[in-house]
Design a protein around this motif. Structure first.
Motif, mmCIF file in Angstrom:
data_model
loop_
_atom_site.group_PDB
_atom_site.id
_atom_site.type_symbol
_atom_site.label_atom_id
_atom_site.label_comp_id
_atom_site.label_asym_id
_atom_site.label_seq_id
_atom_site.Cartn_x
_atom_site.Cartn_y
_atom_site.Cartn_z
ATOM 1 N N ILE A 213 0.762 -1.402 -0.378
ATOM 2 C CA ILE A 213 -0.143 0.012 0.062
ATOM 3 C C ILE A 213 0.815 1.390 -0.004
ATOM 4 O O ILE A 213 0.043 2.066 -0.054
ATOM 5 C CB ILE A 213 -0.693 0.593 0.927
ATOM 6 N N ASN A 214 2.069 1.481 0.269
ATOM 7 C CA ASN A 214 3.322 2.210 0.522
ATOM 8 C C ASN A 214 3.902 3.115 -0.727
ATOM 9 O O ASN A 214 4.648 3.533 -0.709
ATOM 10 C CB ASN A 214 4.419 1.953 1.553
ATOM 11 N N ALA A 215 3.288 1.665 -2.377
ATOM 12 C CA ALA A 215 3.956 1.878 -3.425
ATOM 13 C C ALA A 215 2.982 2.733 -4.181
ATOM 14 O O ALA A 215 1.865 2.793 -3.853
ATOM 15 C CB ALA A 215 4.357 0.485 -4.449
ATOM 16 N N ALA A 232 1.043 14.273 -10.273
ATOM 17 C CA ALA A 232 0.693 14.394 -8.482
ATOM 18 C C ALA A 232 0.983 12.759 -8.624
ATOM 19 O O ALA A 232 0.283 12.098 -8.787
ATOM 20 C CB ALA A 232 -0.225 14.620 -7.384
ATOM 21 N N VAL A 233 2.018 12.492 -8.021
ATOM 22 C CA VAL A 233 1.700 10.777 -7.076
ATOM 23 C C VAL A 233 1.610 9.739 -6.276
ATOM 24 O O VAL A 233 1.880 10.701 -4.974
ATOM 25 C CB VAL A 233 3.202 10.080 -7.892
ATOM 26 N N HIS A 234 0.380 9.310 -5.788
ATOM 27 C CA HIS A 234 -0.106 9.187 -4.279
ATOM 28 C C HIS A 234 0.733 7.217 -4.401
ATOM 29 O O HIS A 234 0.283 6.607 -5.355
ATOM 30 C CB HIS A 234 -1.606 9.581 -4.360
ATOM 31 N N SER A 235 0.959 7.247 -3.122
ATOM 32 C CA SER A 235 -0.084 5.266 -2.933
ATOM 33 C C SER A 235 -1.454 5.215 -2.275
ATOM 34 O O SER A 235 -2.298 6.356 -2.069
ATOM 35 C CB SER A 235 1.210 5.466 -1.520
ATOM 36 N N LEU A 236 -1.296 3.973 -2.303
ATOM 37 C CA LEU A 236 -2.556 3.304 -1.873
ATOM 38 C C LEU A 236 -2.697 3.672 -0.056
ATOM 39 O O LEU A 236 -4.427 4.414 0.240
ATOM 40 C CB LEU A 236 -3.274 1.840 -1.756
ATOM 41 N N ALA A 237 -2.088 4.105 0.360
ATOM 42 C CA ALA A 237 -2.053 4.291 2.098
ATOM 43 C C ALA A 237 -2.129 5.667 1.947
ATOM 44 O O ALA A 237 -2.790 6.040 3.098
ATOM 45 C CB ALA A 237 -0.124 4.390 2.073
ATOM 46 N N ASN A 238 -1.963 6.455 1.214
ATOM 47 C CA ASN A 238 -2.603 7.961 1.208
ATOM 48 C C ASN A 238 -3.574 7.665 0.990
ATOM 49 O O ASN A 238 -4.587 9.126 1.617
ATOM 50 C CB ASN A 238 -1.534 8.843 -0.077
ATOM 51 N N HIS A 239 -4.656 6.985 -0.006
ATOM 52 C CA HIS A 239 -5.890 7.158 0.274
ATOM 53 C C HIS A 239 -6.553 7.005 1.041
ATOM 54 O O HIS A 239 -7.705 7.187 1.596
ATOM 55 C CB HIS A 239 -6.644 6.780 -1.418
ATOM 56 N N THR A 357 -4.874 18.375 -3.871
ATOM 57 C CA THR A 357 -4.190 17.031 -4.978
ATOM 58 C C THR A 357 -3.216 16.458 -3.669
ATOM 59 O O THR A 357 -2.992 15.583 -3.427
ATOM 60 C CB THR A 357 -3.943 17.304 -6.846
ATOM 61 N N GLU A 358 -2.131 17.393 -3.791
ATOM 62 C CA GLU A 358 -0.708 16.826 -3.058
ATOM 63 C C GLU A 358 -1.168 15.992 -1.638
ATOM 64 O O GLU A 358 -0.215 15.412 -1.149
ATOM 65 C CB GLU A 358 0.435 18.181 -2.936
ATOM 66 N N MET A 359 -2.271 16.916 -1.119
ATOM 67 C CA MET A 359 -2.835 16.104 -0.171
ATOM 68 C C MET A 359 -4.083 14.788 -0.086
ATOM 69 O O MET A 359 -3.952 14.370 1.319
ATOM 70 C CB MET A 359 -3.213 17.256 1.286
ATOM 71 N N GLY A 394 2.071 14.877 6.844
ATOM 72 C CA GLY A 394 1.172 13.639 7.815
ATOM 73 C C GLY A 394 1.191 12.389 6.293
ATOM 74 O O GLY A 394 1.471 12.081 5.482
ATOM 75 N N GLU A 395 0.526 11.794 7.197
ATOM 76 C CA GLU A 395 0.309 10.223 6.157
ATOM 77 C C GLU A 395 -0.946 10.417 4.845
ATOM 78 O O GLU A 395 -0.465 9.271 4.276
ATOM 79 C CB GLU A 395 -0.671 9.408 6.854
ATOM 80 N N CYS A 396 -1.075 11.579 4.949
ATOM 81 C CA CYS A 396 -2.001 11.757 3.612
ATOM 82 C C CYS A 396 -0.999 13.362 2.485
ATOM 83 O O CYS A 396 -1.636 12.759 1.184
ATOM 84 C CB CYS A 396 -2.842 12.366 3.789
ATOM 85 N N LEU A 397 0.297 12.900 3.028
ATOM 86 C CA LEU A 397 0.474 13.380 1.750
ATOM 87 C C LEU A 397 1.450 12.687 1.040
ATOM 88 O O LEU A 397 2.324 12.042 0.564
ATOM 89 C CB LEU A 397 2.215 14.614 3.144
#
Length: 542
Positions: A213-215, A232-239, A357-359, A394-397
């Motif tokens: 989930i962190n990839a 902007a790139v997110h991980s599943l953990a962000n979501h 978007t970044e958060m 934070g963890e959403c960043l």
């Protein structure tokens, strides 16, 4: 862990995941999930029958739901993931999607989660050349599009642009693209049938894959209000952290339903998908050509996200359609006090939020209020204001911006991200957003924040949209000017004088617009927010 989709499918297999709304001239067999066109003679009178059904017999409404359960969606996604693997897609690949059919995009998103690929939705309203540039920039090898002959459109657009040598280098990349066929999931083309969506025996026997989930998991273009969106790139953990924090302020429970009114190339749309999967709620997808109010009345929608323009229209024209809604999340523009009062008077639970978007979407959330604040920071986020500037972590960043094949994360030495937004926290840690730092300009030594003036202009009943910017002046450097989208253009002259008087009396005389321009309506708009620079560039020479 396994993805939230498969987890919910195991815990709540029969709970509705996607609720579709089909046209009046279609029949729906809810026991099988199959729908077909009626005879041509019946179609001829469909528009009249639609109106009659909605207004006189709601029990036999023209709008009927077609439900896909979480168990079905989970199996469909497993089958699609297997198909994509057989096409040569591997972990870490980018899969771009230039499409408007949300059902196909939802399947592709969760398949990318299973495969460890990066889901890259791109607005179908972008020009073909802009899409080609993005595909070339990120070296995308796999693309899905529901636009007819889109591969040919890309080639034609590229060759029409100079310099030709650069166009040839881009077209070489385009020619190597593998075009994916998701027609089995294409609702817009009316190809979702029981036969095509019956998972194979192999798919039904596949275990849910274990995922990291962190990839990196998706690419979302920033709103680009300055005219230059970033990837902007997110991980599943962000979501996951974003959804869990958002649900602490706006409850979303099993059996609730959220209207997917935001596009999936916008972070707000992607947030809805993840929120619903984590809470076993349904996503309601608008397919038929009926008004938003009709859908709210007949599709059992409990939650929805609206931009201020949509909210005003519903409140003015179809207030009853919001009577059963549990939460309206407002965003994508300035929320003026008149709009807030309308929600309060109608006793409709409305919320305002500050997000980006970044958060991974929402950062703060509050009940819509006339104090002008957007609430306190949500769980899994951190926020501070230093010298008037909002900083975040934070963890959403997000993981960072993708550029030149690398993810770059612009943080300070302590891991804080500068939002470039100006704001203030009150004694209760409620955030008020004052505007973008890069929108501010100086007029005769005085700082002008356009958003402050825009908020005031929007209070006038004849103003739908407003944008303030600085025009050159030999004496003062820059003077405020306003671009106005009038409700009634015939009243523009009187409205402009009233706006000037209002700014002088309620803000300051030096903040009054010295010129008024008509809002240009011929601009392509790919996202929820219009590009300020694009609007300004479209105006007559100042």
């Amino acid at each position: 862990m396994i993805s939230p989709l498969h987890n919910t499918a195991q815990q709540h297999p029969l709970q509705t995941a996607i609720r579709l709304l089909v046209r009046a001239n279609e029949t729906t067999d809810l026991s099988t999930g199959n729908h077909t066109q009626l005879a041509a003679s019946t179609q001829a009178n469909s528009a009249t029958k639609t109106q009659t059904a909605i207004t006189t017999n709601p029990a036999h409404s023209a709008i009927r739901p077609l439900d896909i359960s979480y168990q079905q969606l989970s199996l469909h996604v497993s089958q699609l993931a297997q198909t994509l693997t057989n096409s040569g897609i591997k972990q870490g690949d980018i899969i771009a999607a230039v499409a408007s059919d949300n059902v196909a995009l939802i399947h592709l998103y969760w398949a990318c989660v299973d495969l460890g690929c990066l889901f890259f939705p791109i607005s179908a309203r972008f020009s073909a050349y802009k899409v080609a540039e993005l595909l070339n920039q990120h070296n995308v090898a796999f693309v899905y599009s529901d636009i007819k002959d889109f591969d040919q459109q890309l080639s034609t657009a590229i060759m029409a642009v100079k310099p030709l040598d650069n166009a040839k280098s881009i077209i070489q990349v385009i020619n190597k693209i593998n075009w994916l066929d998701l027609s089995a999931y294409d609702i817009a083309a009316q190809k979702l049938t029981t036969a095509k969506l019956t998972p194979s025996a192999d798919a039904q026997s596949l275990p849910a894959p274990t995922i990291d989930i962190n990839a990196p998991q998706n690419i979302i273009l920033t709103s680009g209000s300055s005219g230059h969106p970033k990837s902007a790139v997110h991980s599943l953990a962000n979501h996951i952290h974003s959804a869990n924090g958002a649900s602490s302020r706006i409850a979303l429970n099993q059996g609730d339903s959220w209207l997917l009114s935001l596009p999936l190339f916008h972070i707000g749309g992607l947030a809805i998908i993840n929120r619903c999967a984590l809470n076993a709620a349904a996503m309601v997808i608008q397919q038929a050509k009926c008004s938003l109010s009709d859908y709210l009345e007949h599709a059992q929608v409990t939650h929805l996200s609206l931009v201020p323009t949509q909210a005003r229209q519903l409140l003015n024209e179809a207030l009853a359609s919001l009577s059963h809604v549990k939460a309206v999340l407002l965003g994508g523009g300035i929320i003026d006090n008149q709009l807030v009062h309308s929600f309060l008077q109608a006793d409709i639970p409305a919320f305002s939020s500050y997000g980006m978007t970044e958060m991974s979407s929402q950062i703060t959330t509050s009940h819509a209020n006339t104090l002008g604040h957007h609430g306190a920071v949500l769980p899994h986020r951190q926020l501070k204001v230093v010298d008037g500037m909002i900083w975040l972590k934070g963890e959403c960043l997000f993981l960072g911006y993708l550029a030149d094949g690398k993810i770059q994360r612009p943080l300070d030495s302590q891991g804080w991200f500068c939002s470039n937004d100006l704001g203030a926290l009150d004694e209760n840690q409620q955030l008020t957003v004052l505007g973008r730092a890069d929108n501010m300009f100086i007029c005769g030594g005085e700082n002008i924040q356009p958003e402050e003036i825009e908020s005031m202009l929007l209070r006038h009943q004849n103003v739908k949209q407003a944008l303030v910017f600085g025009i050159n002046d030999q004496k003062f450097g820059l003077l405020p000017a306003a671009v106005i989208d009038y409700v009634d253009g015939n009243l523009a002259g009187d409205t402009n004088q009233a706006l000037t008087d209002m700014i002088c009396s309620q803000l300051a005389r030096f903040k009054r617009p010295r010129q008024y321009f008509l809002w240009p309506h011929n601009l392509p708009q790919a996202g929820l927010k219009v590009s300020r620079q694009q609007v300004i560039n479209a105006l007559p020479q100042q």
